[in-house]
Write a protein that holds these residues in place. Structure first.
Motif, PDB file in Angstrom:
ATOM      1  N   UNK A 475     -14.633  -6.238  -5.754  1.00 52.50           N
ATOM      2  CA  UNK A 475     -13.671  -5.821  -4.726  1.00 52.50           C
ATOM      3  C   UNK A 475     -12.573  -6.841  -4.482  1.00 52.50           C
ATOM      4  N   UNK A 476     -11.350  -6.345  -4.327  1.00 47.76           N
ATOM      5  CA  UNK A 476     -10.259  -7.218  -3.895  1.00 47.76           C
ATOM      6  C   UNK A 476      -9.174  -6.387  -3.243  1.00 47.76           C
ATOM      7  N   UNK A 477      -8.295  -7.085  -2.572  1.00 47.37           N
ATOM      8  CA  UNK A 477      -7.155  -6.401  -1.946  1.00 47.37           C
ATOM      9  C   UNK A 477      -5.888  -6.610  -2.763  1.00 47.37           C
ATOM     10  N   UNK A 478      -5.084  -5.547  -2.849  1.00 47.26           N
ATOM     11  CA  UNK A 478      -3.758  -5.669  -3.453  1.00 47.26           C
ATOM     12  C   UNK A 478      -2.791  -4.932  -2.536  1.00 47.26           C
ATOM     13  N   UNK A 479      -2.235  -5.674  -1.608  1.00 44.35           N
ATOM     14  CA  UNK A 479      -1.314  -5.040  -0.667  1.00 44.35           C
ATOM     15  C   UNK A 479      -0.132  -4.427  -1.418  1.00 44.35           C
ATOM     16  N   UNK A 480       0.186  -3.196  -1.069  1.00 45.91           N
ATOM     17  CA  UNK A 480       1.294  -2.469  -1.706  1.00 45.91           C
ATOM     18  C   UNK A 480       2.616  -3.230  -1.591  1.00 45.91           C
ATOM     19  N   UNK A 481       3.546  -2.862  -2.449  1.00 37.47           N
ATOM     20  CA  UNK A 481       4.892  -3.396  -2.359  1.00 37.47           C
ATOM     21  C   UNK A 481       5.866  -2.332  -2.853  1.00 37.47           C
ATOM     22  N   UNK A 482       7.144  -2.558  -2.650  1.00 29.95           N
ATOM     23  CA  UNK A 482       8.165  -1.598  -3.102  1.00 29.95           C
ATOM     24  C   UNK A 482       9.234  -2.350  -3.877  1.00 29.95           C
ATOM     25  N   UNK A 483       9.921  -1.640  -4.769  1.00 26.28           N
ATOM     26  CA  UNK A 483      10.896  -2.352  -5.593  1.00 26.28           C
ATOM     27  C   UNK A 483      12.229  -2.541  -4.859  1.00 26.28           C
ATOM     28  N   UNK A 484      12.671  -3.801  -4.740  1.00 23.40           N
ATOM     29  CA  UNK A 484      13.957  -4.071  -4.091  1.00 23.40           C
ATOM     30  C   UNK A 484      15.131  -3.542  -4.911  1.00 23.40           C
ATOM     31  N   UNK A 485      14.931  -3.277  -6.211  1.00 20.21           N
ATOM     32  CA  UNK A 485      16.049  -2.738  -6.994  1.00 20.21           C
ATOM     33  C   UNK A 485      16.440  -1.362  -6.459  1.00 20.21           C
ATOM     34  N   UNK A 486      15.464  -0.479  -6.279  1.00 18.65           N
ATOM     35  CA  UNK A 486      15.822   0.830  -5.744  1.00 18.65           C
ATOM     36  C   UNK A 486      16.047   0.778  -4.241  1.00 18.65           C
TER      37      UNK A 486
END
Ligand code: Z16
Length: 838
Positions: A475-486
């Motif tokens: 188990x691990x966490x991977x906090x979401x992210x969004x692309x700054x390009x779009x």
């Protein structure tokens, strides 16, 4: 694509008109494509012809990077990430490709001779709506980051002929319209019929003994469907890497029905063709699983089997056997939708490539990793054994065997613990029997992750507790992210320019560099121009709103925005309670000093979700009454903008002052809209839910409007027997608001219309709106006050942007690469003369 028959080896040489990046070459290429692809003379070309010609001109420039990327990967025999996702909500390609290539200005000049603006051509593109919301959009952001970080990757999914429906509003109600995104052609994709694969369905299995005396199983299908890949290049930002998004379209197998046809069963043959083509026909428009729809399971198995067969074919082109498959491929399961892949890889290894069970299981477990995206118990996917066994009989056998072996191990670890056994079992035997897809994914994966810190903790404590106890190291966490390009560069060019003017352009690839903006919060001139930019963007949106829905809004009012799927847990109706509270106050005291606000909503409801559709009707009904009430004098405006999608998101995030992130604590796995708003300088009003918690940590508690119960408080209240009526009877203003809605005041006297909604809140309130009501109202009062001090507000907005570095999808993808996928970047080299700005 490796083609084993090919002996034709030569470097990729492409004539200059298809690669050149200067204005003059692009202008020439554009004319050429208009004539030779669209078949139009310039003077007769429509806007769409010009868009198509431009799209092909840009695709030419991608192709060389794309082919070189694939060639490099093959030559270097790289380790590749495969992101398996039933949804990819990529949004329009043109503007992003221009930005990533670095030729926006050149193209702007090149198209000017047509008399049209580049912006108009960009607006011509139909967006591929191949997703419902957050999950599909996340997959798209991750493809952008994978290419930008130069990671070998393939996005595998389904090429739905009809994506998410277009939403219209008729008399305040949602009406769904078919999304015909392919009707004028899709210039960004290339079909690869030569790489088609076959997928079996139905029938039965039989055992036999092979020539070496081994017992084997054979699947005699009822029908076979063909998958044809359609490839779209995904270019990284200012790098040569162009990865592939490979989406599968289902077709009938030519060969399969000859038997039937020859027997004279013409209709049977046509039936089969229709059924085959139906598999990739339409996206299920639900953001929760549609329990028990056989076609949905067919979609899932179809694209997963196609994708795994594709990987195996590529693998065997470069490697003598599949022994090292897990060393060359890392396959991410985006939610449980592709989790049947665990059983399918076992089938391919055992039945087709004749591995023994243990070796096949070792490879399988080391290939897959699973991301969970929800805590809602009703959203955990399960398939009844009768449907599953009928459609995928061989996979059913394999899942039984996986489960049998798994439970044998569990029995030793937890002797005599039947509760544990039945909770962990892949088969739910509590009533009608089901395959639990999350369990299959957990057992068959080397890594399991949630999408925000709180979400991962709750997975470990609650939804996947028994699995966490069993294999904590997975188990691990991977906090979401969004692309700054779009979500910044492409959608907010004015802000991009203002930021870059101060701190250079490194932040576009290294979003943490936005911290440099903190040096300018005390610069009055900078704050001034910041406000001017925001005002101009809001004025643009105001024009758009007028054009779309004929409502005039004032750009100097506070733009208070909630855009996302309509869902009770997201609590759009809590937002409505606030609006009606303000309205009620103004009616009682017309001279009340309030901060003028424009409330903007957008979002689609699942077509079968009655309460969500009623919430849309409520928003529109309240809007109509308030917008036409002269005593309000424009101090409150409510707008529901139909057909919220990526394109509209790009318009609305930059124009927002306030971002509504108001889900019941513990319900929103992460949220990603919250990140897009804050990056564009909106402040957040939100609960301690999903990634809101981490956003608040980053921007600072003093720059975030917090309200509501915590997850623990929600649990505790539920456990103590939550009774919403207590709030209804003890809070006079709340009661007045609910009574007003229930009275028919907003529904032309029809007191029955909103009764189900009001009664649900008073008597059940599963998402605890009433418990959070006062806290929300008080917090909103603070927002109104803060907005009156524009200098102060600008400081907070600048700090929000400066501190959003963590929420770039580049950071998320780096963590996946290092901690789950163990993949490295691979540089793609092009000849110098084709480089941007060379
Ligand atoms: C979806 O969009 C999400 C979860 C899910 O089970 C199904 C769909 Cl279609 C969303 C979550 O609701 C949201 O909190 C999260 O940010 C997003 O997935 C991406 O992880």
């Amino acid at each position: 694509d490796p083609s084993p028959e090919s002996t034709f080896v030569c470097p990729i040489i492409i004539e200059d008109d298809r690669t050149g990046l200067d204005t003059e070459t692009i202008r020439r290429a554009l004319r050429d494509n208009l004539l030779y692809i669209q078949g139009k003379l310039p003077e007769l070309a429509s806007k769409n012809d010009l868009y198509m010609a431009l799209a092909y001109t840009i695709r030419d420039r991608l192709l060389q990077r794309w082919l070189t990327t694939q060639q490099t990967y093959l030559k270097k025999d790289v380790r590749t990430v495969c992101y398996l996702s039933a949804e990819f909500l990529v949004g329009p390609h043109l503007a992003n490709n221009l930005i990533n290539l670095g030729i926006y200005e050149q193209v702007e000049k090149a198209v000017s001779e047509s008399g049209l603006k580049l912006e108009e051509l960009i607006a011509q593109e139909e967006e591929p709506g191949l997703g419902n919301g957050g999950l599909g959009r996340l997959a798209a952001c991750y493809l952008d980051s994978l290419s930008t970080l130069e990671i070998p990757a393939i996005g595998y999914g389904i090429r739905y002929e009809f994506g998410i429906f277009d939403q219209e509003i008729h008399d305040g109600w949602q009406v769904e319209i078919t999304d015909k995104w392919l009707q004028y052609g899709n210039p960004w994709e290339i079909a690869r019929p030569e790489a088609g694969v076959e997928v079996k369905f139905g029938g039965y299995t039989e055992s036999y003994t092979d020539e070496n005396g081994n017992y084997r199983s054979r699947w005699i299908p009822d029908y076979v469907v063909k998958g044809i890949p359609y490839d779209t290049p995904i270019l990284g930002y200012r790098v040569n890497t162009a990865n592939t998004m490979r989406l599968w379209k289902s077709e009938a197998c030519e060969s399969f029905d000859f038997g039937r046809f020859n027997r004279g069963d013409y209709y049977g043959a046509v039936d089969n063709k229709v059924h085959s083509e139906n598999i990739s026909k339409v996206l299920y428009p639900n953001d929760e699983p549609i329990q028990g729809k056989e076609l949905r399971l067919e979609q899932q198995y179809f694209f997963v089997s196609c994708s795994l067969q594709d990987m195996i074919r590529i693998h065997l082109h470069e490697n003598p056997s599949l022994d090292n498959f897990h060393q060359k491929w890392s396959v991410q399961l985006n939610d449980t939708h592709p989790s049947v892949g665990v059983a399918e890889l076992m089938r391919l290894l055992i039945d087709v490539h004749h591995f023994d069970w243990d070796k096949a299981w070792f490879i399988t477990q080391n290939t897959f990793a699973y991301t969970n995206h929800t805590l809602l118990p009703e959203a955990l996917e399960k398939w009844s054994l009768s449907i599953f066994g009928r459609l995928l009989p061989r996979l059913m056998e394999i899942i039984y065997e996986i489960n049998h072996r798994f439970l044998d191990k569990i029995r030793i670890i937890y002797p005599h613990d039947d509760g544990k056994m039945s909770r962990l079992s892949i088969i739910d035997e509590s009533g009608e029997k089901y395959v639990r897809m999350a369990h299959l994914a957990c057992v068959g994966s080397q890594a399991i992750n949630g999408v925000a810190a709180l979400h991962t903790e709750l997975l470990k404590k609650d939804v996947l507790r028994d699995f966490y106890e069993l294999f904590p190291e997975k188990f691990s966490n991977k906090t979401n992210g969004v692309t700054p390009r779009r979500w910044i560069v492409s959608s907010n060019p004015r802000l991009t320019f203002a930021i870059t003017e101060k701190i250079g352009e490194n932040w576009i690839k290294h979003l943490e560099d936005l911290r440099g903006l903190e040096n300018y919060v005390d610069d009055g001139g900078f704050r001034d121009s910041w406000r001017r930019i925001k005002y101009d963007i809001k004025a643009d949106l105001a024009n758009y709103i007028d054009k779309k829905v004929g409502i005039k809004v004032d750009p100097s009012t506070l733009f208070d925005v909630q855009v996302k799927r309509i869902h009770e847990y997201k609590r759009q109706h809590l937002n409505v309670l606030h609006i009606v509270t303000l309205y009620h106050r103004l009616k009682n005291n017309p001279n009340l000093d309030i901060t003028p606000r424009t409330f903007i909503f957008g979002g689609k409801a699942a077509p079968g979700y009655f309460m969500a559709k009623l919430i849309i009707k409520l928003i529109n009904s309240v809007a109509e009454v308030i917008d036409n009430d002269p005593t309000i004098g424009g101090r409150l405006k409510v707008v529901f903008l139909p057909d919220y999608n990526v394109t509209f998101g790009q318009r609305v995030y930059p124009a927002a002052d306030l971002s509504e992130q108001i889900s019941t604590a513990g319900k929103e796995a992460s949220g990603t809209g919250n990140m897009k708003f804050s990056m564009n300088g909106a402040l957040t009003i939100g609960t301690l839910d999903g990634a809101n918690i981490e956003i608040r940590e980053e921007v600072g508690a003093e720059n975030f409007f917090l309200f509501g119960l915590t997850t623990e408080e929600v649990y505790a209240k539920k456990a103590a027997g939550y009774n919403p009526q207590e709030y209804y009877y003890h809070n006079e203003e709340l009661r007045a608001v609910l009574d007003l809605i229930g009275s028919g005041f907003f529904s032309r006297g029809d007191s029955s219309l909103f009764r189900p909604l009001v009664d649900n809140l008073i008597y059940d309130d599963p998402y605890m709106l009433l418990a959070d009501y006062q806290s929300y109202i008080d917090c909103q009062e603070g927002v109104g006050h803060a907005y009156k001090d524009q200098e102060h507000w600008s400081r907070l907005a600048i700090l929000n942007v400066a501190r959003m570095g963590k929420f770039s999808s580049d950071r998320s993808i780096r963590q996946y690469c290092e901690e789950i996928w163990r993949v490295q970047p691979v540089k793609i080299e092009l000849p110098d003369y084709t480089q941007a700005n060379a």
